[in-house]
Design an enzyme around this catalytic site. Structure first.
Site, short mmCIF file in Angstrom:
data_model
loop_
_atom_site.label_atom_id
_atom_site.label_comp_id
_atom_site.label_asym_id
_atom_site.label_seq_id
_atom_site.Cartn_x
_atom_site.Cartn_y
_atom_site.Cartn_z
CD GLU A 223 29.95 -19.74 24.18
OE1 GLU A 223 29.42 -20.05 23.08
OE2 GLU A 223 29.97 -18.59 24.61
CB CYS A 257 27.21 -16.60 20.86
SG CYS A 257 26.88 -17.13 22.55
#
Length: 445
Positions: A223, A257
Site C-alpha cells: 500500500e 497518502c
C-alpha cells in the site's frame, strides 16, 4: 553491535529474530488460531487494548505528529474500533465454506471454497497513521486465523513504544509478536520466509520489500503513496471547494497518502480559489496557524528539510512560513507552478498545495493521464457530466466527486491502487487474504 541508540540487538553474528519466528510458526502449526473462538477472543482483546489505552495512544500521536485528539480519534482510534466491531460481527459468516455449483460429471459431489489462513504474516506499518495502519491489517490477519509479526515504524517512536509495550499484554504472545528496529533490523527480518507480507509506506521501500519477498515467492500487498490530482471546474462554488480541499490537504499536516496533492484549474478559477483557500485556512487554523491545536507537525527533521525545499517552487500565494525547531510548515498554497518543478515530481506529503493552470477539461485529463495512475483522484463541479467525464476518462485507485477522502471511513468500500506503483489484490474474497484491504480497485463518484 552496541545497544546505544534506538533498539538493542543480539550479539554480532546471531539472528535476533530466528527463535521468536520459529515459535510463532510452531504455534500456527498447532491449529490454535483456526478456531472461531480463538479469533473472537483475540479480536475482543484488541478492542480492549484500544479502549484501555486511549490516553496513551493520544499522547503518543501528539508527540509524534502533533495530532489533536479529534484527528487521532477520527483517523486512527475510532476507525480501528469500527474494524474490530465489523470483524466480530461478520466472523462466523466469513469463516463459512462457500458452496459452488457442480456439473454433470460431479453431480453427486459437493464442491466448496474453504478460506484458509496463510500462516505467519508480517505487517510493516508506516509513521503517518501509525495506529490505524498497524491495527486495521492486524484485525484482518486475526480474523483470517494467522499468526502475526508486527513491525511498527521506528520513525513514530512514541507510538512505537506504546504498541511494543502494551499491545502484547492483550494478545496471545505465542501467536503474535511486536518486533522493533530500524532499516537494518527490518532488512534482517525480511530475510526470513513469511507466508504473507503486508507493507504500507513509500514506493522506494516498497521495492526493497518486494525484492525480499520475491526470494521466497511470498505473496505481498504493497500500500504505497500517490500524487493525487484534484480537478476544479469553472462551474462550482470556489468557497465550498476551498473548504473541502483545505480540510483534506492539511489534515495530519498533509501527511496522508490519499490527500489531494495538487489542483488543476483554469486561470480564472485560480484567481477565485486563492482568496477562498485563505478564508478556509483562517477559519480552520486561525490567523496564526502555528498556534492552532488543530494543525499537526512534520514527523522529523529530514522530512521538514525536504518540504522546506519545495517552498521555493512557483510563487507562494498563502503561507510559506516554517519553523525548524517546531517542525512547523504553514498551510501553504503555491501558484504559477510549472509541471517540471520539484514540487510536481514527487508526492509532497506535507501541507503544501500547488495550483497548476489548464485551459480546458480535456487538457486537465491529458495532464493526469500522462502520469502514474494515482492512488486517489478528485473532481469538483456543479455539472454532473464533468464529474462523469473525469471518472470515465481517467484511472485511479479511488475516485470521489465533490468531496475529499471521507470515503475512507466506509468499511463497505474497498481500498487500493492500480498497478504500478500501487499494488492491490483484486478478484479475491477479502478473507481468503489475511487482510480486509486493500482488496480491489474502487472507482466511485
Amino acid at each position: 553491535m552496541s545497544t546505544k541508540g534506538k533498539h538493542p540487538r543480539a550479539d554480532q553474528g546471531t539472528d535476533p529474530f530466528e527463535e521468536k519466528l520459529q515459535r510463532l510458526k510452531e504455534a500456527f502449526n498447532t491449529g490454535k488460531t483456526k478456531t472461531a473462538k480463538f479469533r473472537a477472543e483475540q479480536l475482543q482483546s484488541l478492542g480492549r487494548f484500544l479502549q484501555d489505552n486511549s490516553k496513551q495512544l493520544h499522547d503518543a500521536l501528539d508527540g509524534d505528529l502533533g495530532k489533536s485528539g479529534f484527528e487521532s480519534d477520527m483517523s486512527e482510534i475510532i476507525l480501528c474500533e469500527n474494524e474490530v466491531d465489523l470483524a466480530l460481527k461478520n466472523l462466523q459468516t466469513w469463516m463459512k465454506d462457500e458452496p459452488v455449483s457442480t456439473n454433470l460429471l460431479t453431480k453427486l459431489s459437493t464442491a466448496f471454497i474453504r478460506k484458509e489462513p496463510f500462516g505467519l504474516v508480517l505487517i510493516i506499518a508506516p509513521w503517518n497513521y501509525p495506529v490505524n495502519l498497524m491495527i486495521i491489517p492486524l484485525v484482518g490477519a486475526i480474523a483470517a486465523g494467522n499468526c502475526v509479526v508486527l513491525k511498527p515504524s521506528e520513525i513514530s517512536k512514541n507510538t512505537e513504544k506504546v504498541l511494543a509495550e502494551l499491545l502484547p499484554q492483550y494478545l496471545d504472545q505465542s501467536c503474535f509478536a511486536v518486533m522493533l528496529g530500524g532499516p537494518e533490523e527490518t532488512g534482517q527480518l525480511l530475510e526470513h520466509k513469511f507466508d504473507y507480507i503486508f507493507f504500507t509506506g513509500s514506493p522506494r521501500v516498497g521495492k526493497i520489500v518486494m525484492t525480499a519477498a520475491a526470494k521466497h515467492l511470498t505473496p505481498i500487498t504493497l500500500e504505497l503513496g500517490g500524487k493525487n490530482p484534484c480537478y476544479v471546474d469553472d462551474n462550482c462554488d470556489p468557497q465550498t471547494v476551498a473548504n473541502r480541499v483545505a480540510w483534506f490537504r492539511y489534515f495530519n499536516a498533509g501527511q496522508t497518502c490519499v490527500a489531494p496533492d495538487y489542483i488543476l484549474c483554469s486561470q480564472e478559477m485560480q484567481e477565485q480559489l486563492v482568496p477562498a483557500l485563505q478564508n478556509a485556512i483562517t477559519r480552520f487554523y486561525g490567523d496564526n496557524p502555528q498556534t492552532s491545536p488543530n494543525l499537526g507537525r512534520i514527523i522529523n527533521q529530514k522530512h521538514f528539510k525536504r518540504l522546506q525545499g519545495l517552498l521555493g517552487c512557483g510563487r507562494v500565494a498563502i503561507g510559506g512560513q516554517s519553523d525548524e525547531g517546531e517542525r512547523y510548515i504553514a498551510p501553504t498554497v503555491l501558484v504559477d507552478v510549472q509541471e517540471t518543478e520539484p514540487v510536481m515530481q514527487e508526492e509532497i506529503f506535507g501541507p503544501i498545495l500547488p495550483l497548476v493552470t489548464v485551459r480546458s477539461l480535456d487538457e486537465a485529463i491529458e495532464f493526469m493521464n500522462q502520469r502514474e495512475k494515482p492512488l486517489a483522484l478528485y473532481a469538483y463541479s456543479n455539472n454532473a457530466e464533468v464529474i462523469k467525464q473525469v471518472l470515465a476518462r481517467t484511472s485511479s485507485g479511488g475516485f470521489c466527486g465533490n468531496d475529499g477522502f471521507m470515503y475512507m471511513t466506509l468499511s463497505s468500500l474497498p481500498f487500493g491502487g492500480v498497478a504500478s506503483p500501487e499494488h492491490s489484490d483484486a478478484q479475491r474474497s477479502p478473507y481468503s487474504l489475511p487482510f480486509r484491504f486493500p482488496r480491489a480497485v474502487p472507482r466511485r463518484q
